[in-house]
Scaffold this motif. Structure first.
Motif, PDB file in Angstrom:
ATOM      1  N   LYS A 138     -40.209 -36.423 -25.655  1.00 43.76           N
ATOM      2  CA  LYS A 138     -39.401 -36.539 -24.406  1.00 43.76           C
ATOM      3  C   LYS A 138     -39.164 -35.244 -24.032  1.00 43.76           C
ATOM      4  N   TRP A 139     -39.370 -34.877 -22.801  1.00 45.95           N
ATOM      5  CA  TRP A 139     -38.759 -33.400 -22.432  1.00 45.95           C
ATOM      6  C   TRP A 139     -37.305 -33.558 -22.338  1.00 45.95           C
ATOM      7  N   LEU A 140     -36.818 -32.310 -22.707  1.00 42.06           N
ATOM      8  CA  LEU A 140     -35.156 -31.983 -22.573  1.00 42.06           C
ATOM      9  C   LEU A 140     -35.159 -30.840 -21.644  1.00 42.06           C
ATOM     10  N   TYR A 141     -36.203 -30.132 -21.393  1.00 40.74           N
ATOM     11  CA  TYR A 141     -36.035 -28.999 -20.326  1.00 40.74           C
ATOM     12  C   TYR A 141     -37.501 -28.647 -20.251  1.00 40.74           C
ATOM     13  N   PHE A 146     -43.961 -29.773 -19.439  1.00 46.87           N
ATOM     14  CA  PHE A 146     -44.061 -30.959 -20.233  1.00 46.87           C
ATOM     15  C   PHE A 146     -45.346 -31.811 -20.142  1.00 46.87           C
ATOM     16  N   LYS A 147     -45.088 -32.113 -18.840  1.00 51.11           N
ATOM     17  CA  LYS A 147     -46.302 -33.224 -18.237  1.00 51.11           C
ATOM     18  C   LYS A 147     -47.632 -32.430 -18.199  1.00 51.11           C
ATOM     19  N   ASP A 152     -53.019 -31.677 -20.624  1.00 55.59           N
ATOM     20  CA  ASP A 152     -53.872 -30.631 -21.072  1.00 55.59           C
ATOM     21  C   ASP A 152     -54.333 -30.934 -22.534  1.00 55.59           C
ATOM     22  N   LEU A 153     -53.339 -31.335 -23.358  1.00 56.75           N
ATOM     23  CA  LEU A 153     -53.761 -31.867 -24.754  1.00 56.75           C
ATOM     24  C   LEU A 153     -54.589 -33.097 -24.529  1.00 56.75           C
ATOM     25  N   LEU A 154     -54.348 -34.303 -23.650  1.00 54.85           N
ATOM     26  CA  LEU A 154     -55.289 -35.225 -23.771  1.00 54.85           C
ATOM     27  C   LEU A 154     -56.335 -34.859 -23.232  1.00 54.85           C
TER      28      LEU A 154
END
Length: 331
Positions: A138-141, A146-147, A152-154
Motif C-alpha cells: 500500500k502506498w504511504l507517499y 506507486f501505481k 511496470d512490474l506486472l
C-alpha cells in the motif's frame, strides 16, 4: 473503500479500521513532512506486512521501504529518512524488524525490482520486496508513482505477446517460489538466527498462507481474460487487501464465511498479549507442551482444508472446461 465490510467479525473489523486509520494519518502527515524536499518527486513510500494486509493492531510494527528514483547517493536522503521515521513514530510504537529489509533505512531504486527476475542476482531480499510490493503493498507517499511502478512490474510478468486466455505462469511461479522461500527461510531464522519459533510458526500457518492464497486467486481470476485486459484486471485485484479479494471474488462461495471466521479466530488469538507471550516461548522441542500452540496447529489444518475447498469450488476443474490454476499449481 467500505470500512464496514468486516463489521460482523470483531477482530477483523478492529484490525481493518485501525490499519485504515493509521495509513490515512501517515499519508496526510508524510505529504506535509516531505512537501519542502527537493527530492519529493523522486520518493515513494510503501508499506507491507500487517498494515498492508489491513490486519494491524496497536501491537504491530510498520514494514516499509522507500523507492528512490534517482542516481544521487542514498546519503542525500538523510533529512527525508528522518522526516519519514518521525512521522511513523507518531502512530506506530513498535520498531520494524532488524533484518534491514524494511524500515526508513530500506531504500531501493525501483529499477532493481525489474532486473534479473529469477536470475543469479535475484536475492531473497529482492524477491521479498517484489512479492510483498505486489501482493500486499500500500502506498504511504507517492500514489501515482506507486501505481505506475506496480504496472511496470506486472508488465514484466504479463507480456503483450503472451498466449491469449491463459494464466500468467511466470507470475504464478514467482508467487509459489516466494511462498516456498518463506517456509524454507523459517527454519534458518529459528535455528541459525535464534529467532522465536512459536509465534512465527503460527503466523506462517495463517497470515503467510493467506498471502500466498491471495496471490494464487489473483492469477486465477485472469485465466479466461483477453491478454490486453489481464494487466488492468490484476492491478484492480491487487489494490485490495487479501481478505477483501477473498470476500469480493468469493461473494457467492459458501467457504468464504469459513475463511473469515477462522482468520478472525487467528487474529483474536495473537492480538491477546498473554497469548503472544505464551507463543513466544514455544520452541520446536517443547511445542507439544503448549495447549495454545496445539490448538492453533489444528485450526491451521482446518484453514488449509477450507482454502482448498474454496479454490476448488470457485474454479471448477471439470472435464469439459478445466480451470488451469489447478494444473499450474502442481506442474
Amino acid at each position: 473503500m467500505n470500512i464496514e465490510r468486516f463489521s460482523k467479525f470483531k477482530s477483523l473489523d478492529a484490525a481493518y479500521k485501525h490499519s485504515a486509520s493509521v495509513i490515512s494519518s501517515l499519508r496526510r502527515d508524510l505529504e506535509s513532512a516531505l512537501s519542502e524536499s527537493n527530492l519529493k518527486d523522486r520518493l515513494t513510500v510503501v508499506t507491507t506486512g500487517s498494515f498492508g494486509r489491513g490486519e494491524a493492531s496497536a501491537e504491530s510494527d510498520l514494514d516499509l521501504f522507500i523507492f528512490f528514483d534517482s542516481d544521487k547517493p542514498e546519503d542525500s536522503l538523510l533529512e527525508e529518512k528522518k522526516s519519514i521515521q518521525d512521522v511513523v513514530d507518531r502512530y506506530v510504537k513498535k520498531p520494524a524488524g532488524d533484518t534491514g529489509t524494511f524500515g526508513s533505512e530500506a531504500v531501493v531504486n525501483f529499477s532493481e525490482m525489474l532486473q534479473n527476475l529469477g536470475g543469479d542476482k535475484d536475492f531473497n531480499v529482492l524477491l521479498t520486496r517484489r512479492m510483498l510490493f505486489l501482493l500486499e503493498g500500500k502506498w504511504l507517499y507517492g500514489e501515482e508513482r506507486f501505481k505506475a511502478y506496480r504496472t511496470d512490474l506486472l508488465n514484466k510478468y504479463i507480456k503483450a505477446g503472451d498466449p491469449e486466455r491463459q494464466i500468467s505462469r511466470f507470475l504464478l511461479n514467482d508467487i509459489i517460489r516466494y511462498y516456498r522461500t518463506i517456509a524454507t527461510d523459517f527454519e534458518f531464522k529459528v535455528t541459525e538466527s535464534s529467532k522465536s519459533w512459536g509465534l512465527r510458526n503460527v503466523k506462517l500457518r495463517f497470515s503467510r498462507k493467506l498471502l500466498y492464497f491471495g496471490g494464487v486467486i489473483s492469477v486465477a481470476e485472469t485465466a479466461f481474460v483477453a491478454q490486453a485486459d489481464k494487466n488492468g484486471l490484476i492491478v484492480e485485484i491487487l489494490d485490495k487487501t487479501v481478505l477483501e479479494r477473498v470476500q469480493d471474488i468469493g461473494a457467492d462461495n459458501p467457504h468464504t464465511l469459513e475463511i473469515l471466521n477462522i482468520y478472525q479466530d487467528f487474529l483474536a488469538t495473537i492480538e491477546c498479549p498473554k497469548n503472544r507471550e505464551l507463543l513466544e516461548v514455544v520452541t520446536k522441542d517443547n511445542r507439544t507442551n503448549s495447549d495454545l500452540f496445539l490448538q492453533m496447529r489444528e485450526k491451521s489444518k482446518d484453514f488449509s482444508k477450507v482454502l482448498d475447498n474454496w479454490l476448488k469450488l470457485q474454479y471448477p476443474d471439470n472435464e469439459n472446461n478445466p480451470h488451469p490454476i489447478h494444473n499450474a499449481l502442481i506442474f
